[in-house]
Design an enzyme around this catalytic site. Structure first.
Site, PDB file in Angstrom:
ATOM      1  CB  SER A   1      -0.885   0.002   1.253  1.00 56.50           C
ATOM      2  OG  SER A   1      -1.648   1.192   1.307  1.00 56.50           O
ATOM      3  N   GLY A   2       0.348   2.277  -0.628  1.00 54.40           N
ATOM      4  CA  GLY A   2       1.029   3.569  -0.582  1.00 54.40           C
ATOM      5  C   GLY A   2       0.274   4.526   0.330  1.00 54.40           C
ATOM      6  CG  ASN A   3      -4.026   5.182   2.554  1.00 49.87           C
ATOM      7  OD1 ASN A   3      -3.755   5.547   3.688  1.00 49.87           O
ATOM      8  ND2 ASN A   3      -5.171   5.463   1.969  1.00 49.87           N
TER       9      ASN A   3
ATOM     10  N   GLY B   1      -2.220   6.068   6.042  1.00 52.53           N
ATOM     11  CA  GLY B   1      -3.227   5.751   7.052  1.00 52.53           C
ATOM     12  C   GLY B   1      -3.398   4.253   7.208  1.00 52.53           C
ATOM     13  CE  LYS B   2      -6.114   1.186   1.766  1.00 55.76           C
ATOM     14  NZ  LYS B   2      -5.956   0.458   0.502  1.00 55.76           N
TER      15      LYS B   2
ATOM     16  CG  ASP C   1      -9.237  -2.102  -3.445  1.00 58.46           C
ATOM     17  OD1 ASP C   1      -8.331  -1.294  -3.745  1.00 58.46           O
ATOM     18  OD2 ASP C   1     -10.404  -1.986  -3.851  1.00 58.46           O
TER      19      ASP C   1
ATOM     20  CE  LYS D   1     -10.738   3.249  10.656  1.00 61.64           C
ATOM     21  NZ  LYS D   1      -9.849   3.996   9.760  1.00 61.64           N
TER      22      LYS D   1
HETATM   23  P1  ITT Z   1      -3.322   1.654  -1.824  1.00 58.28           P
HETATM   24  O1  ITT Z   1      -4.117   1.147  -3.002  1.00 58.28           O
HETATM   25  O2  ITT Z   1      -1.919   1.996  -2.169  1.00 58.28           O
HETATM   26  O3  ITT Z   1      -3.437   0.757  -0.625  1.00 58.28           O
HETATM   27  P2  ITT Z   1      -5.360   3.711  -1.763  1.00 58.28           P
HETATM   28  O4  ITT Z   1      -5.613   4.861  -0.843  1.00 58.28           O
HETATM   29  O5  ITT Z   1      -5.403   4.006  -3.241  1.00 58.28           O
HETATM   30  O6  ITT Z   1      -3.965   3.071  -1.342  1.00 58.28           O
HETATM   31  P3  ITT Z   1      -7.673   2.033  -2.093  1.00 58.28           P
HETATM   32  O7  ITT Z   1      -7.546   1.967  -3.567  1.00 58.28           O
HETATM   33  O8  ITT Z   1      -8.044   0.781  -1.344  1.00 58.28           O
HETATM   34  O9  ITT Z   1      -6.342   2.546  -1.408  1.00 58.28           O
HETATM   35  O10 ITT Z   1      -8.704   3.189  -1.746  1.00 58.28           O
HETATM   36  C1  ITT Z   1      -9.312   3.215  -0.533  1.00 58.28           C
HETATM   37  C2  ITT Z   1      -9.806   4.609  -0.236  1.00 58.28           C
HETATM   38  O11 ITT Z   1     -10.962   4.466   0.613  1.00 58.28           O
HETATM   39  C3  ITT Z   1      -8.764   5.392   0.570  1.00 58.28           C
HETATM   40  O12 ITT Z   1      -7.972   6.197  -0.238  1.00 58.28           O
HETATM   41  C4  ITT Z   1      -9.643   6.204   1.504  1.00 58.28           C
HETATM   42  O13 ITT Z   1     -10.068   7.374   0.850  1.00 58.28           O
HETATM   43  C5  ITT Z   1     -10.848   5.298   1.708  1.00 58.28           C
HETATM   44  N1  ITT Z   1     -10.662   4.475   2.922  1.00 58.28           N
HETATM   45  C6  ITT Z   1     -10.298   3.158   3.005  1.00 58.28           C
HETATM   46  N2  ITT Z   1     -10.211   2.769   4.278  1.00 58.28           N
HETATM   47  C7  ITT Z   1     -10.506   3.842   5.020  1.00 58.28           C
HETATM   48  C8  ITT Z   1     -10.561   4.087   6.395  1.00 58.28           C
HETATM   49  O14 ITT Z   1     -10.269   3.143   7.293  1.00 58.28           O
HETATM   50  N3  ITT Z   1     -10.918   5.302   6.807  1.00 58.28           N
HETATM   51  C9  ITT Z   1     -11.205   6.269   5.918  1.00 58.28           C
HETATM   52  N4  ITT Z   1     -11.147   6.160   4.614  1.00 58.28           N
HETATM   53  C10 ITT Z   1     -10.802   4.940   4.150  1.00 58.28           C
END
Ligand code: ITT
Length: 196
Positions: free
Chosen positions: A10-12, A14-15, A69, A170
């Site tokens: 993941s690049g996120n 928060g995740k 995802d 959470k």
């Molecule tokens: P990766 O694919 O690199 O993991 P991404 O942010 O693009 O990062 P996704 O395609 O799974 O990930 O998109 C999920 C989106 O949904 C994320 O960007 C958030 O905006 C939202 N999201 C997912 N989980 C969340 C959470 O626990 N709290 C708030 N928003 C969340």
């Protein structure tokens, strides 16, 4: 036995932060995916996209990989943004503003967060599970914790948004924590099979 390397695909941020806490206590050396690594999410479901990400990162790094995802599906918007949650607008602030504006004409505020998790080794899917959390979209953002849509997602029956909860809460009731509860016994079985 040495710890096994596991790449969080993941690049996120928060995740990644949530996964570091969820995986605490497991015998993994946690790695992050290569900087700038881009994967096209061509799947039609959360699970298809989780598989695509887990397999691509595992193949690129040669390590076991865990992908997530996830997204928010709003009933009155026909399930949008759904799998397009991150592509809905270009920042968390803009995504929240857009969702609140689109939902303005509707009294039905019901929504559902979903999280699909996949663990892959190369092109082999080893584990896949999903978790959910039902809630309502608030009329304005509330709370400062978390990331993404957290400030506008109020968990059913709790009267609090994700952003008003601490990580433990959470983790206990949220979509990612619920998916992780399904993942845990499978992960333990996988670790046992690797050790033997
Ligand atoms: P990766 O694919 O690199 O993991 P991404 O942010 O693009 O990062 P996704 O395609 O799974 O990930 O998109 C999920 C989106 O949904 C994320 O960007 C958030 O905006 C939202 N999201 C997912 N989980 C969340 C959470 O626990 N709290 C708030 N928003 C969340």
């Amino acid at each position: 036995m040495n710890n096994l390397s596991l790449v969080i695909a993941s690049g996120n941020k928060g995740k990644i932060g949530e996964f570091k806490k969820l995986l605490d206590g497991f015998p993994f050396d946690l790695l992050t995916q290569p900087v700038g690594f881009e994967i096209e999410e061509t799947g039609k479901t959360f699970m298809e996209n989780a598989r695509i990400k887990a397999m691509a990162v595992s193949q690129a790094t040669g390590n076991l990989s865990l992908a997530d995802d996830s997204g928010l599906s709003v009933e009155a918007l026909g399930g949008a943004p759904g799998i397009y949650s991150s592509r809905y607008a270009s920042s968390d602030k803009q995504r929240i503003e857009k969702l609140l504006a689109e939902l303005k004409p509707f009294s039905n505020r019901k929504a559902k967060f979903e999280c699909a998790l996949c663990i892959a080794s190369g092109e082999k899917v080893l584990i896949e599970v999903s978790g959910f959390c039902e809630g309502l979209i608030t009329f304005c953002p509330k709370g400062n914790n978390g990331f993404g849509y957290d400030p506008i997602f109020e968990v059913s029956g709790l009267g609090k948004t994700y952003a008003e909860m601490d990580h433990e809460k959470k983790k206990h009731i949220g979509h990612r924590g619920n998916a992780f509860k399904m993942l845990t016994p499978e992960l333990k079985k996988l670790l046992t099979s690797i050790e033997n």
